[in-house]
Design a protein around this motif. Structure first.
Motif, PDB file in Angstrom:
ATOM      1  N   ILE A  32       0.842  -1.199   0.000  1.00  0.00           N
ATOM      2  CA  ILE A  32       0.000   0.000   0.000  1.00  0.00           C
ATOM      3  C   ILE A  32       0.875   1.246   0.000  1.00  0.00           C
ATOM      4  N   ALA A  33       1.873   1.251   0.868  1.00  0.00           N
ATOM      5  CA  ALA A  33       2.772   2.411   0.954  1.00  0.00           C
ATOM      6  C   ALA A  33       3.509   2.634  -0.357  1.00  0.00           C
ATOM      7  N   GLU A  34       3.984   1.558  -0.970  1.00  0.00           N
ATOM      8  CA  GLU A  34       4.713   1.677  -2.239  1.00  0.00           C
ATOM      9  C   GLU A  34       3.801   2.211  -3.346  1.00  0.00           C
ATOM     10  N   ALA A  35       2.565   1.721  -3.386  1.00  0.00           N
ATOM     11  CA  ALA A  35       1.632   2.196  -4.413  1.00  0.00           C
ATOM     12  C   ALA A  35       1.264   3.655  -4.179  1.00  0.00           C
ATOM     13  N   ALA A  36       1.140   4.053  -2.918  1.00  0.00           N
ATOM     14  CA  ALA A  36       0.835   5.454  -2.614  1.00  0.00           C
ATOM     15  C   ALA A  36       1.963   6.356  -3.112  1.00  0.00           C
ATOM     16  N   VAL A  37       3.196   5.947  -2.860  1.00  0.00           N
ATOM     17  CA  VAL A  37       4.337   6.741  -3.323  1.00  0.00           C
ATOM     18  C   VAL A  37       4.359   6.810  -4.851  1.00  0.00           C
ATOM     19  N   ARG A  38       4.053   5.680  -5.500  1.00  0.00           N
ATOM     20  CA  ARG A  38       4.012   5.688  -6.968  1.00  0.00           C
ATOM     21  C   ARG A  38       2.959   6.659  -7.495  1.00  0.00           C
ATOM     22  N   SER A  39       1.904   6.874  -6.707  1.00  0.00           N
ATOM     23  CA  SER A  39       0.839   7.775  -7.149  1.00  0.00           C
ATOM     24  C   SER A  39       1.074   9.209  -6.681  1.00  0.00           C
ATOM     25  N   GLY A  40       2.276   9.459  -6.143  1.00  0.00           N
ATOM     26  CA  GLY A  40       2.632  10.815  -5.760  1.00  0.00           C
ATOM     27  C   GLY A  40       2.112  11.257  -4.417  1.00  0.00           C
ATOM     28  N   ASP A  62       1.501   6.889   3.985  1.00  0.00           N
ATOM     29  CA  ASP A  62       0.366   6.622   4.870  1.00  0.00           C
ATOM     30  C   ASP A  62      -0.921   7.302   4.399  1.00  0.00           C
ATOM     31  N   ALA A  63      -0.995   7.619   3.101  1.00  0.00           N
ATOM     32  CA  ALA A  63      -2.142   8.361   2.581  1.00  0.00           C
ATOM     33  C   ALA A  63      -3.372   7.487   2.345  1.00  0.00           C
ATOM     34  N   GLU A  86      -9.688  -2.678 -17.896  1.00  0.00           N
ATOM     35  CA  GLU A  86     -11.087  -2.547 -17.480  1.00  0.00           C
ATOM     36  C   GLU A  86     -11.180  -2.203 -15.990  1.00  0.00           C
ATOM     37  N   VAL A  87     -10.371  -2.837 -15.180  1.00  0.00           N
ATOM     38  CA  VAL A  87     -10.399  -2.559 -13.745  1.00  0.00           C
ATOM     39  C   VAL A  87     -10.029  -1.096 -13.483  1.00  0.00           C
ATOM     40  N   ARG A  88      -8.964  -0.641 -14.120  1.00  0.00           N
ATOM     41  CA  ARG A  88      -8.550   0.750 -13.927  1.00  0.00           C
ATOM     42  C   ARG A  88      -9.603   1.728 -14.460  1.00  0.00           C
ATOM     43  N   ARG A  89     -10.321   1.343 -15.522  1.00  0.00           N
ATOM     44  CA  ARG A  89     -11.382   2.212 -16.033  1.00  0.00           C
ATOM     45  C   ARG A  89     -12.427   2.471 -14.954  1.00  0.00           C
ATOM     46  N   CYS A  90     -12.817   1.426 -14.230  1.00  0.00           N
ATOM     47  CA  CYS A  90     -13.795   1.570 -13.145  1.00  0.00           C
ATOM     48  C   CYS A  90     -13.280   2.520 -12.071  1.00  0.00           C
ATOM     49  N   PHE A  91     -12.015   2.366 -11.711  1.00  0.00           N
ATOM     50  CA  PHE A  91     -11.444   3.220 -10.670  1.00  0.00           C
ATOM     51  C   PHE A  91     -11.350   4.672 -11.131  1.00  0.00           C
ATOM     52  N   ARG A  92     -10.951   4.880 -12.369  1.00  0.00           N
ATOM     53  CA  ARG A  92     -10.848   6.249 -12.876  1.00  0.00           C
ATOM     54  C   ARG A  92     -12.212   6.908 -12.956  1.00  0.00           C
ATOM     55  N   LEU A  93     -13.226   6.126 -13.304  1.00  0.00           N
ATOM     56  CA  LEU A  93     -14.582   6.663 -13.367  1.00  0.00           C
ATOM     57  C   LEU A  93     -15.020   7.167 -11.996  1.00  0.00           C
ATOM     58  N   LEU A  94     -14.749   6.398 -10.946  1.00  0.00           N
ATOM     59  CA  LEU A  94     -15.137   6.841  -9.605  1.00  0.00           C
ATOM     60  C   LEU A  94     -14.354   8.087  -9.202  1.00  0.00           C
ATOM     61  N   ARG A  95     -13.076   8.132  -9.559  1.00  0.00           N
ATOM     62  CA  ARG A  95     -12.282   9.315  -9.246  1.00  0.00           C
ATOM     63  C   ARG A  95     -12.853  10.552  -9.947  1.00  0.00           C
ATOM     64  N   ILE A 129      -4.977   2.154  -5.812  1.00  0.00           N
ATOM     65  CA  ILE A 129      -4.216   3.242  -5.190  1.00  0.00           C
ATOM     66  C   ILE A 129      -3.565   4.109  -6.247  1.00  0.00           C
ATOM     67  N   GLU A 130      -3.020   3.473  -7.287  1.00  0.00           N
ATOM     68  CA  GLU A 130      -2.397   4.242  -8.365  1.00  0.00           C
ATOM     69  C   GLU A 130      -3.412   5.127  -9.091  1.00  0.00           C
ATOM     70  N   GLU A 131      -4.699   4.739  -9.013  1.00  0.00           N
ATOM     71  CA  GLU A 131      -5.757   5.534  -9.647  1.00  0.00           C
ATOM     72  C   GLU A 131      -6.425   6.501  -8.665  1.00  0.00           C
ATOM     73  N   GLY A 132      -5.926   6.551  -7.430  1.00  0.00           N
ATOM     74  CA  GLY A 132      -6.422   7.570  -6.504  1.00  0.00           C
ATOM     75  C   GLY A 132      -7.152   7.091  -5.274  1.00  0.00           C
ATOM     76  N   ALA A 133      -7.238   5.779  -5.028  1.00  0.00           N
ATOM     77  CA  ALA A 133      -7.951   5.279  -3.843  1.00  0.00           C
ATOM     78  C   ALA A 133      -7.381   5.888  -2.573  1.00  0.00           C
ATOM     79  N   THR A 134      -8.259   6.250  -1.657  1.00  0.00           N
ATOM     80  CA  THR A 134      -7.844   6.673  -0.316  1.00  0.00           C
ATOM     81  C   THR A 134      -8.172   5.601   0.714  1.00  0.00           C
TER      82      THR A 134
END
Length: 249
Positions: A20-28, A32-33, A177-186, A217-222
């Protein structure tokens, strides 16, 4: 004397936290975000307690009766329960006995039932609006088009504190397809922060489970909802615990 070996649950939990921490850092973002909600469906309280003693405070349940039993078993522990499964209006009284958050608010009738009970007990409740981003008829949640009007309706319920949105992506190995769903929610969240009565309070994106939480997380999950990556496979399919929603939490 050597220290006792780390349990499998704690070892898995530590690994998930690292990822989780690594993916958060990858997403900028800060390591602990992202909040981890540990999904405990079918897991015995003794195993849940191993994770709690390792510092895991946020727990999630899909079924009201099961959540109530586990909350009783872990009474006194420093935990916060989230209701993450489909919630029937006639179970509102029971869910409010243990849940500090409902992530599956998807209709006005449920909002009305929650508000009525909350008014009677004199408390508020954090809620996330569930959106069906996959477009599958089998899944619960509002259509993306219905979200703006629903948020306007929610403004009338003073006991409900909308904090953002929740979704389940299409259950598929297709990353696109999975990332499309996440981006749509974002995108829904970003528009709502500009246009909805609740404005900047709509920060949370609860999306991502054991099989796809790093993509989320890379698509913005909190918030991510992870169970099997920590506790191992369940004895029954997800459809038994969360009817209408295939997936791997």
């Amino acid at each position: 004397m050597s220290e006792p070996a780390m349990s499998e649950v704690v070892a898995n939990l530590n690994l998930v936290r690292e990822r989780i921490a690594e993916a958060a850092v990858r997403s900028g973002r800060a390591p602990d975000a992202v909040r981890l909600v540990l999904v405990t469906k079918t897991v015995e309280p003794s195993r849940i307690l191993e994770a709690v003693r390792a510092g895991q405070a946020d727990l999630g349940e899909n079924k009201v009766q099961e959540g109530g039993r586990k909350a009783d078993a872990l009474a006194g522990e420093p935990v916060r329960w989230s209701m993450i499964g489909h919630l029937q209006s006639n179970k509102v009284k029971d869910v409010l006995r243990f849940a500090d958050e409902v992530q599956s608010l998807d209709r006005r009738s449920l909002a009305t039932a929650l508000d009525k009970r909350l008014q009677s007990v004199g408390r508020g409740l954090d809620v996330l609006v569930q959106v069906n981003t996959s477009g599958e008829a089998s899944k619960f949640g509002l259509t993306p088009e219905d979200v703006p009007a629903f948020l306007k309706d929610l403004a009338a319920f003073e006991t409900l504190r909308p904090k953002g949105f929740m979704t389940l992506a299409t259950f598929t190995p297709d990353e696109t397809e999975v990332r499309r769903c996440f981006r749509l929610l974002r995108d829904i969240r970003d528009r709502a922060r500009q246009d909805a009565p609740q404005g900047d309070t709509l920060t949370d994106l609860s999306m991502g489970m054991s099989g796809d939480y790093q993509w989320a997380i890379e698509e913005g999950a909190t918030v991510v909802r992870v169970g099997q990556a920590v506790f191992g496979p369940r004895p029954l399919p997800d459809s038994h615990y969360w009817p209408g929603a295939a997936g791997t939490a």
